[in-house]
Design an enzyme around this catalytic site. Sequence first.
Site, PDB file in Angstrom:
ATOM      1  N   ARG A   1      -6.397  12.984   0.925  1.00 32.22           N
ATOM      2  CA  ARG A   1      -5.521  13.652   1.838  1.00 32.22           C
ATOM      3  C   ARG A   1      -4.136  13.010   1.425  1.00 32.22           C
ATOM      4  NH1 ARG A   1      -7.679  10.107   6.943  1.00 32.22           N
ATOM      5  NH2 ARG A   1      -9.641  11.107   6.935  1.00 32.22           N
ATOM      6  N   HIS A   2      -4.843  11.615   0.307  1.00 32.67           N
ATOM      7  CA  HIS A   2      -2.911  10.926   0.148  1.00 32.67           C
ATOM      8  C   HIS A   2      -3.431  10.759  -0.949  1.00 32.67           C
ATOM      9  CE1 HIS A   2      -5.061   7.427   1.292  1.00 32.67           C
ATOM     10  NE2 HIS A   2      -4.471   7.501   2.180  1.00 32.67           N
TER      11      HIS A   2
ATOM     12  N   GLU B   1     -11.279  -8.857   3.230  1.00 24.06           N
ATOM     13  CA  GLU B   1     -10.274  -8.633   3.468  1.00 24.06           C
ATOM     14  C   GLU B   1     -10.573  -8.137   4.509  1.00 24.06           C
ATOM     15  OE1 GLU B   1      -7.332  -6.253   1.269  1.00 24.06           O
ATOM     16  OE2 GLU B   1      -6.509  -5.693   3.723  1.00 24.06           O
TER      17      GLU B   1
ATOM     18  N   GLU C   1      -8.927   0.681  -2.903  1.00 25.41           N
ATOM     19  CA  GLU C   1      -9.630   1.079  -2.063  1.00 25.41           C
ATOM     20  C   GLU C   1     -10.290   1.824  -2.274  1.00 25.41           C
ATOM     21  OE1 GLU C   1      -6.971   1.313   1.697  1.00 25.41           O
ATOM     22  OE2 GLU C   1      -6.552  -1.224   1.223  1.00 25.41           O
TER      23      GLU C   1
ATOM     24  N   HIS D   1       0.802   5.989   2.359  1.00 23.14           N
ATOM     25  CA  HIS D   1       1.388   6.952   3.147  1.00 23.14           C
ATOM     26  C   HIS D   1       2.801   7.622   1.811  1.00 23.14           C
ATOM     27  CE1 HIS D   1      -1.355   6.787   5.862  1.00 23.14           C
ATOM     28  NE2 HIS D   1      -1.450   5.498   5.602  1.00 23.14           N
TER      29      HIS D   1
ATOM     30  N   ARG E   1      -9.067   8.396  -1.116  1.00 19.98           N
ATOM     31  CA  ARG E   1     -10.007   8.551   0.089  1.00 19.98           C
ATOM     32  C   ARG E   1     -10.898   9.995  -0.821  1.00 19.98           C
ATOM     33  NH1 ARG E   1      -8.736   6.991   5.136  1.00 19.98           N
ATOM     34  NH2 ARG E   1     -11.114   8.152   6.250  1.00 19.98           N
TER      35      ARG E   1
ATOM     36  N   THR F   1      -6.877   6.903   9.691  1.00 18.88           N
ATOM     37  CA  THR F   1      -7.105   5.451   9.327  1.00 18.88           C
ATOM     38  C   THR F   1      -8.334   4.681   9.043  1.00 18.88           C
ATOM     39  OG1 THR F   1      -5.710   3.334   8.659  1.00 18.88           O
ATOM     40  CG2 THR F   1      -6.039   4.460  10.994  1.00 18.88           C
ATOM     41  N   THR F   2      -8.354   3.814   8.330  1.00 21.91           N
ATOM     42  CA  THR F   2      -9.634   2.819   8.799  1.00 21.91           C
ATOM     43  C   THR F   2     -10.120   2.438  10.051  1.00 21.91           C
ATOM     44  OG1 THR F   2      -9.048   2.681   5.988  1.00 21.91           O
ATOM     45  CG2 THR F   2     -11.192   1.594   7.179  1.00 21.91           C
TER      46      THR F   2
ATOM     47  N   HIS G   1      -4.301  -4.206   7.557  1.00 20.45           N
ATOM     48  CA  HIS G   1      -4.146  -3.132   8.919  1.00 20.45           C
ATOM     49  C   HIS G   1      -3.319  -3.579   9.613  1.00 20.45           C
ATOM     50  CE1 HIS G   1      -5.996   0.822   9.859  1.00 20.45           C
ATOM     51  NE2 HIS G   1      -5.910   0.915   8.949  1.00 20.45           N
ATOM     52  N   GLY G   2      -2.381  -1.925   9.989  1.00 18.87           N
ATOM     53  CA  GLY G   2      -1.297  -2.303  11.019  1.00 18.87           C
ATOM     54  C   GLY G   2      -0.525  -3.192  10.827  1.00 18.87           C
TER      55      GLY G   2
ATOM     56  N   HIS H   1      -5.476   3.565  -2.150  1.00 16.06           N
ATOM     57  CA  HIS H   1      -6.874   3.948  -1.467  1.00 16.06           C
ATOM     58  C   HIS H   1      -7.215   5.297  -1.395  1.00 16.06           C
ATOM     59  CE1 HIS H   1      -9.690   4.473   2.058  1.00 16.06           C
ATOM     60  NE2 HIS H   1     -10.171   4.700   1.168  1.00 16.06           N
TER      61      HIS H   1
ATOM     62  N   ASN I   1       0.808  -1.193   0.234  1.00 20.91           N
ATOM     63  CA  ASN I   1       0.105   0.353  -0.752  1.00 20.91           C
ATOM     64  C   ASN I   1       0.900   0.794   0.194  1.00 20.91           C
ATOM     65  OD1 ASN I   1      -1.459   2.141   1.401  1.00 20.91           O
ATOM     66  ND2 ASN I   1      -2.989   0.947   1.949  1.00 20.91           N
TER      67      ASN I   1
HETATM   68  N1  PXP Z   1      -6.044  -3.018   3.368  1.00 23.07           N
HETATM   69  C1  PXP Z   1      -7.036  -2.341   3.798  1.00 23.07           C
HETATM   70  C2  PXP Z   1      -8.365  -2.391   3.118  1.00 23.07           C
HETATM   71  C3  PXP Z   1      -6.724  -0.534   4.105  1.00 23.07           C
HETATM   72  O1  PXP Z   1      -7.821   0.423   3.931  1.00 23.07           O
HETATM   73  C4  PXP Z   1      -5.899  -0.513   4.367  1.00 23.07           C
HETATM   74  C5  PXP Z   1      -5.231   0.939   4.851  1.00 23.07           C
HETATM   75  O2  PXP Z   1      -5.505   2.214   4.165  1.00 23.07           O
HETATM   76  C6  PXP Z   1      -4.357  -1.211   4.957  1.00 23.07           C
HETATM   77  C7  PXP Z   1      -4.945  -2.687   4.638  1.00 23.07           C
HETATM   78  C8  PXP Z   1      -3.495  -1.120   5.353  1.00 23.07           C
HETATM   79  O3  PXP Z   1      -2.751  -0.854   6.360  1.00 23.07           O
HETATM   80  P1  PXP Z   1      -1.552  -0.331   6.722  1.00 23.07           P
HETATM   81  O4  PXP Z   1      -1.486   1.336   5.824  1.00 23.07           O
HETATM   82  O5  PXP Z   1      -1.734  -0.114   8.117  1.00 23.07           O
HETATM   83  O6  PXP Z   1      -0.750  -1.065   6.399  1.00 23.07           O
END
Ligand code: PXP
Length: 254
Positions: free
Chosen positions: A55-56, A157, A76, A16, A51, A106-107, A200-201, A49, A13
């Site tokens: 924002r990014h 997911e 996304e 950032h 948005r 964040t999501t 995520h995370g 993503h 992803n």
């Molecule tokens: N998967 C989804 C659906 C997300 O929305 C995000 C964050 O945009 C990620 C994965 C990746 O998360 P992270 O940036 O925390 O690794």
Amino acid sequence: MTDFAGRLRLGVNIDHVATVRNARGSAYPCPLRAAKLAQEAGADGITAHLREDRRHISDADIDGLMETLTLPLNFEMAATGEMQAIALRHKPHAVCIVPEKREERTTEGGLDVARDDNRLAAFIAPLREAGCRVSMFIGADEAQVTASARIGAQVVELHTGHYCDLHAEGRLAERDEELARLREMTAYAHSLGLEVHAGHGLTYETVQPIAAFPEVMELNIGHFLIAEALFKGLAPAITEMRRLMDEARGLPAQ
Ligand code: PXP
């Protein structure tokens, strides 16, 4: 696509990279350049993503990714008419429907597919008809998995953010309970014929227990990799994540 219980796909992803660019309103760092580097470092796909508040990632970033990227793009997006039109124009490989709140950083949670199933079924139908693989970003919750299958999504997911937060806070018993829920819902989703992704995370510390679930086919990882890239560079950061994923899967180092 990876064989069941074989090599996991890594979606990088790049949101950032755009966050850093936008912090100064400059033209750099370029998310497209990061995507190319991620591909060279072993990414199997790129996730971005767009948005609602931009924002990014920007519309121009998505145009550029679709024009030049040879890896599949996982787009996304929130379930809005504007995003659906953009997705139908570009027809990315995959579309991941995520909840979006303006005020969140964040999501934060998964989509409530069970509550909004009729609308979401109608929303994803044209995306599927356009050839996109449609994924629902949901928590480890049986009702959400069941509803995702019912509305015709091909992929779920599972949101690993809560598991990662509990790990970071040292709440290890609760972390392990969440991990068990993720494990159970991975198997359940697979039993319904859904392809299972997670993300995520995730960090080097938290990736392996998730990567070890044999039914998981793809992880999407961004923030940690971009942060780690500050210290060791993007390609080595990705290579190490790839190595940990392969190790968790019992695969030999490449
Ligand atoms: N998967 C989804 C659906 C997300 O929305 C995000 C964050 O945009 C990620 C994965 C990746 O998360 P992270 O940036 O925390 O690794």
